[in-house]
Design a protein around this motif. Structure first.
Motif, PDB file in Angstrom:
ATOM      1  N   ARG A   9      -3.624   5.512 -24.878  1.00  0.00           N
ATOM      2  CA  ARG A   9      -4.437   5.912 -26.161  1.00  0.00           C
ATOM      3  C   ARG A   9      -5.515   6.873 -25.922  1.00  0.00           C
ATOM      4  N   CYS A  10      -6.226   6.670 -24.961  1.00  0.00           N
ATOM      5  CA  CYS A  10      -7.446   7.394 -24.895  1.00  0.00           C
ATOM      6  C   CYS A  10      -7.167   8.686 -24.635  1.00  0.00           C
ATOM      7  N   GLU A  11      -7.897   9.707 -25.475  1.00  0.00           N
ATOM      8  CA  GLU A  11      -7.934  11.062 -25.506  1.00  0.00           C
ATOM      9  C   GLU A  11      -9.187  11.828 -25.119  1.00  0.00           C
ATOM     10  N   HIS A  13     -12.623  11.669 -25.868  1.00  0.00           N
ATOM     11  CA  HIS A  13     -13.441  12.021 -26.758  1.00  0.00           C
ATOM     12  C   HIS A  13     -14.701  12.132 -26.300  1.00  0.00           C
ATOM     13  N   CYS A  55     -14.967   4.440 -30.743  1.00  0.00           N
ATOM     14  CA  CYS A  55     -13.769   5.110 -30.193  1.00  0.00           C
ATOM     15  C   CYS A  55     -12.802   5.341 -31.415  1.00  0.00           C
ATOM     16  N   PRO A  56     -12.852   6.874 -31.599  1.00  0.00           N
ATOM     17  CA  PRO A  56     -11.853   7.351 -32.765  1.00  0.00           C
ATOM     18  C   PRO A  56     -10.076   6.858 -32.503  1.00  0.00           C
ATOM     19  N   VAL A  57     -10.051   6.514 -31.600  1.00  0.00           N
ATOM     20  CA  VAL A  57      -8.267   6.147 -31.465  1.00  0.00           C
ATOM     21  C   VAL A  57      -8.154   4.769 -30.977  1.00  0.00           C
ATOM     22  N   ALA A  59      -8.961   2.998 -28.394  1.00  0.00           N
ATOM     23  CA  ALA A  59      -8.460   2.779 -26.782  1.00  0.00           C
ATOM     24  C   ALA A  59      -9.221   1.575 -26.194  1.00  0.00           C
TER      25      ALA A  59
END
Length: 63
Positions: A9-11, A13, A55-57, A59
């Motif tokens: 999930r981690c992008e 950012h 965290c925007p996603v 994760a």
């Protein structure tokens, strides 16, 4: 309290790193590395909660 990373999930950012630089960092490839997985001190718990929150996603989570 344990920090749990959902790596797929981690992008990368980096907002979590800004919130908790003592606990985690992005490596040279932009992958999140948990430097501390189990937090007990109040300041670290607060930083971990902040990292999860920003965290925007989603994760990161705490257990």
């Amino acid at each position: 309290m344990k920090i749990i990373l959902d790596r797929p999930r981690c992008e990368g950012h980096g907002l979590c790193e800004e919130a908790a630089p003592r606990l985690m960092h992005l490596d040279d490839d932009g992958e999140l590395v948990l430097d501390v997985e189990v937090v007990e001190e109040a300041a670290d718990v607060d930083a971990a909660k902040a990292a999860v929150r920003v965290c925007p996603v989603a994760a990161l989570k705490l257990a």
